[in-house]
Write an enzyme that holds these catalytic residues in place. Structure first.
Site, PDB file in Angstrom:
ATOM      1  N   THR A  19       0.808  -1.234   0.000  1.00  0.00           N
ATOM      2  CA  THR A  19       0.000   0.000   0.000  1.00  0.00           C
ATOM      3  C   THR A  19       0.836   1.277   0.000  1.00  0.00           C
ATOM      4  O   THR A  19       0.332   2.337   0.356  1.00  0.00           O
ATOM      5  CB  THR A  19      -0.944   0.045   1.220  1.00  0.00           C
ATOM      6  N   TRP A  20       2.112   1.176  -0.377  1.00  0.00           N
ATOM      7  CA  TRP A  20       2.933   2.388  -0.438  1.00  0.00           C
ATOM      8  C   TRP A  20       2.338   3.302  -1.515  1.00  0.00           C
ATOM      9  O   TRP A  20       1.998   2.816  -2.610  1.00  0.00           O
ATOM     10  CB  TRP A  20       4.381   2.018  -0.772  1.00  0.00           C
ATOM     11  N   ASP A  48       0.010  -4.830   3.874  1.00  0.00           N
ATOM     12  CA  ASP A  48       1.272  -4.251   4.349  1.00  0.00           C
ATOM     13  C   ASP A  48       1.218  -2.725   4.294  1.00  0.00           C
ATOM     14  O   ASP A  48       0.860  -2.151   3.265  1.00  0.00           O
ATOM     15  CB  ASP A  48       2.426  -4.739   3.467  1.00  0.00           C
ATOM     16  N   TYR A  53       4.416   5.610   5.186  1.00  0.00           N
ATOM     17  CA  TYR A  53       3.717   5.771   3.913  1.00  0.00           C
ATOM     18  C   TYR A  53       2.729   6.935   3.979  1.00  0.00           C
ATOM     19  O   TYR A  53       1.723   6.883   4.679  1.00  0.00           O
ATOM     20  CB  TYR A  53       3.007   4.475   3.501  1.00  0.00           C
ATOM     21  N   GLN A 163      11.381  -8.469   5.612  1.00  0.00           N
ATOM     22  CA  GLN A 163      10.770  -7.951   4.382  1.00  0.00           C
ATOM     23  C   GLN A 163      11.857  -7.246   3.580  1.00  0.00           C
ATOM     24  O   GLN A 163      12.431  -6.268   4.042  1.00  0.00           O
ATOM     25  CB  GLN A 163       9.631  -6.981   4.728  1.00  0.00           C
ATOM     26  N   TYR A 191       9.248  -7.370  -1.140  1.00  0.00           N
ATOM     27  CA  TYR A 191       8.616  -6.100  -1.532  1.00  0.00           C
ATOM     28  C   TYR A 191       9.057  -5.690  -2.930  1.00  0.00           C
ATOM     29  O   TYR A 191      10.035  -6.217  -3.458  1.00  0.00           O
ATOM     30  CB  TYR A 191       8.830  -5.012  -0.477  1.00  0.00           C
TER      31      TYR A 191
HETATM   32  P1  NDP Z   1       5.482  -3.051  -6.735  1.00  0.00           P
HETATM   33  O1  NDP Z   1       6.593  -3.836  -7.292  1.00  0.00           O
HETATM   34  O2  NDP Z   1       4.406  -3.744  -5.995  1.00  0.00           O
HETATM   35  O3  NDP Z   1       4.842  -2.223  -7.943  1.00  0.00           O
HETATM   36  C1  NDP Z   1       3.790  -1.321  -7.758  1.00  0.00           C
HETATM   37  C2  NDP Z   1       3.613  -0.497  -9.043  1.00  0.00           C
HETATM   38  O4  NDP Z   1       3.303  -1.358 -10.128  1.00  0.00           O
HETATM   39  C3  NDP Z   1       2.515   0.524  -8.945  1.00  0.00           C
HETATM   40  O5  NDP Z   1       2.919   1.661  -9.667  1.00  0.00           O
HETATM   41  C4  NDP Z   1       1.336  -0.148  -9.651  1.00  0.00           C
HETATM   42  O6  NDP Z   1       0.536   0.825 -10.253  1.00  0.00           O
HETATM   43  C5  NDP Z   1       2.046  -0.987 -10.691  1.00  0.00           C
HETATM   44  N1  NDP Z   1       1.331  -2.235 -11.000  1.00  0.00           N
HETATM   45  C6  NDP Z   1       0.871  -3.159 -10.124  1.00  0.00           C
HETATM   46  N2  NDP Z   1       0.325  -4.202 -10.769  1.00  0.00           N
HETATM   47  C7  NDP Z   1       0.422  -3.934 -12.086  1.00  0.00           C
HETATM   48  C8  NDP Z   1       0.030  -4.624 -13.252  1.00  0.00           C
HETATM   49  N3  NDP Z   1      -0.567  -5.812 -13.190  1.00  0.00           N
HETATM   50  N4  NDP Z   1       0.289  -4.052 -14.464  1.00  0.00           N
HETATM   51  C9  NDP Z   1       0.903  -2.856 -14.539  1.00  0.00           C
HETATM   52  N5  NDP Z   1       1.315  -2.154 -13.449  1.00  0.00           N
HETATM   53  C10 NDP Z   1       1.071  -2.687 -12.237  1.00  0.00           C
HETATM   54  O7  NDP Z   1       6.136  -1.862  -5.883  1.00  0.00           O
HETATM   55  P2  NDP Z   1       6.032  -1.317  -4.415  1.00  0.00           P
HETATM   56  O8  NDP Z   1       7.282  -0.550  -4.197  1.00  0.00           O
HETATM   57  O9  NDP Z   1       4.745  -0.648  -4.183  1.00  0.00           O
HETATM   58  O10 NDP Z   1       6.156  -2.625  -3.477  1.00  0.00           O
HETATM   59  C11 NDP Z   1       5.047  -3.332  -2.986  1.00  0.00           C
HETATM   60  C12 NDP Z   1       4.822  -3.040  -1.514  1.00  0.00           C
HETATM   61  O11 NDP Z   1       5.949  -3.442  -0.740  1.00  0.00           O
HETATM   62  C13 NDP Z   1       4.683  -1.554  -1.190  1.00  0.00           C
HETATM   63  O12 NDP Z   1       3.448  -1.024  -1.621  1.00  0.00           O
HETATM   64  C14 NDP Z   1       4.929  -1.582   0.281  1.00  0.00           C
HETATM   65  O13 NDP Z   1       3.777  -2.048   0.956  1.00  0.00           O
HETATM   66  C15 NDP Z   1       6.087  -2.578   0.378  1.00  0.00           C
HETATM   67  N6  NDP Z   1       7.426  -1.946   0.324  1.00  0.00           N
HETATM   68  C16 NDP Z   1       8.249  -2.067   1.435  1.00  0.00           C
HETATM   69  C17 NDP Z   1       9.484  -1.491   1.456  1.00  0.00           C
HETATM   70  C18 NDP Z   1      10.336  -1.625   2.674  1.00  0.00           C
HETATM   71  O14 NDP Z   1      11.346  -0.918   2.776  1.00  0.00           O
HETATM   72  N7  NDP Z   1      10.012  -2.485   3.602  1.00  0.00           N
HETATM   73  C19 NDP Z   1      10.016  -0.725   0.310  1.00  0.00           C
HETATM   74  C20 NDP Z   1       9.125  -0.723  -0.829  1.00  0.00           C
HETATM   75  C21 NDP Z   1       7.888  -1.318  -0.798  1.00  0.00           C
HETATM   76  P3  NDP Z   1      -1.034   1.002  -9.857  1.00  0.00           P
HETATM   77  O15 NDP Z   1      -1.075   1.138  -8.368  1.00  0.00           O
HETATM   78  O16 NDP Z   1      -1.430   2.233 -10.572  1.00  0.00           O
HETATM   79  O17 NDP Z   1      -1.726  -0.237 -10.352  1.00  0.00           O
END
Ligand code: NDP
Length: 277
Positions: A19-20, A48, A53, A163, A191
């Site tokens: 949900t970032w 998560d 965030y 994570q 993640y």
């Molecule tokens: P992700 O790898 O989950 O990618 C998310 C991005 O991909 C968004 O822009 C989303 O756009 C896009 N997307 C998702 N599904 C599709 C699809 N089927 N086709 C095309 N585009 C798609 O990146 P995150 O960095 O968000 O990582 C996931 C989660 O992990 C985070 O949200 C957070 O909760 C966690 N996290 C934890 C970290 C840590 O330090 N512990 C660091 C980074 C992330 P849209 O939303 O517009 O669909």
């Protein structure tokens, strides 16, 4: 829904909901709430978030999305390293609980290792667990040496997950951290499993997915989930993409497909410093 076993013996959904960057836009709010609720309907019950965030905006959005459905959810949040003192952790947890409109977190993670001694953060986690404010604790962005340090502090071996950044283009953890975690039966929570969307534009992955009748997101996610002991938490603000992503759970990559992905996206030849986003 496939599940992954935590060291506690509890099983959690293998694919959760990241949900970032959610909760930041009023225009996107209705679709984001609908997406989280659709996730619950599909069995994506692990959600998560982190106090970081959107300065609490993600937690507030989730609080609204899970209203009336709290018991279906395995709720994960994270404390900033600079808050992770004994008193700071308790105060940060309380703020998260208020934003999430709940009385407990299922899993509370140290977001990354900062200057507060791990011993102090673990003590704070254990106090919160004893008080019923959190059910489990864990860590994020800790490398192998950090995990060894964690295991050496009293109670540190109770951590339920690490994570970390893990996807087809970021395979460094396979060289040292992942084997250590497997040895200690601690599942990785991967993640950015689609590299924040960038991986989906990689021509090698696009071509692989086309030839094997899946989408690039499904190929990337099925690969992360291939061994059954990794949890993936892709984020999407759109119901159609969440559905697409969750269909990856039905894909079991064949040995030939896995070998092809190994050729296209090889792991580094030896240990590399843990990467973070
Ligand atoms: P992700 O790898 O989950 O990618 C998310 C991005 O991909 C968004 O822009 C989303 O756009 C896009 N997307 C998702 N599904 C599709 C699809 N089927 N086709 C095309 N585009 C798609 O990146 P995150 O960095 O968000 O990582 C996931 C989660 O992990 C985070 O949200 C957070 O909760 C966690 N996290 C934890 C970290 C840590 O330090 N512990 C660091 C980074 C992330 P849209 O939303 O517009 O669909």
């Amino acid at each position: 829904m496939n599940t992954v076993e935590l060291p506690s013996g509890e099983r959690v959904a293998a694919m959760g909901v990241g949900t970032w960057n959610m909760g930041d836009s009023a225009a996107a709010r209705a679709e984001e709430i609908a997406t989280i609720r659709l996730g619950l309907d599909l069995g994506a019950t692990l959600i998560d978030t982190a106090e970081m965030y959107g300065d609490g905006a993600s937690e507030r959005l989730i609080g609204a999305a899970i209203e009336g459905r709290r018991d279906e959810v395995f709720l994960v949040s994270k404390v900033y390293p600079h808050n992770a003192t004994r008193r700071g952790t308790a105060a940060a947890c309380e703020r998260s609980l208020q934003r999430l409109k709940t009385d407990r977190l299922d899993l509370y993670l140290l977001h990354w290792r900062g200057s507060v001694p791990l011993e102090e953060t673990v003590e704070a986690f254990i106090e919160l667990r004893d008080a019923g404010k959190i059910r489990h604790f864990g860590v994020s962005n800790l490398d192998r040496a950090d995990m060894q340090a964690l295991w050496s502090v009293p109670g540190g071996g109770g951590a339920q997950t690490d994570q970390v950044l893990y996807n087809l283009g970021r395979r460094g953890v396979e060289c040292d951290l992942l084997p250590w975690l497997r040895e200690h039966r601690v599942p990785v929570m991967a993640y950015s499993p689609i590299e924040q969307g960038r991986l989906l534009r990689n021509p090698k992955l696009v071509d692989f997915a086309r030839r094997h009748a899946m989408t690039p997101a499904q190929a990337a996610l099925a690969w992360v989930l291939r061994d059954g002991d990794v949890i993936a938490i892709p984020k999407s603000s759109q119901r159609s993409r969440l559905k697409e992503n969750f269909a990856a759970l039905d894909i079991e990559l064949t040995p030939a497909q896995l070998a092809e992905l190994d050729r296209l996206f090889p792991p580094p030849p030896g240990p590399v410093p843990l990467e973070m986003l």
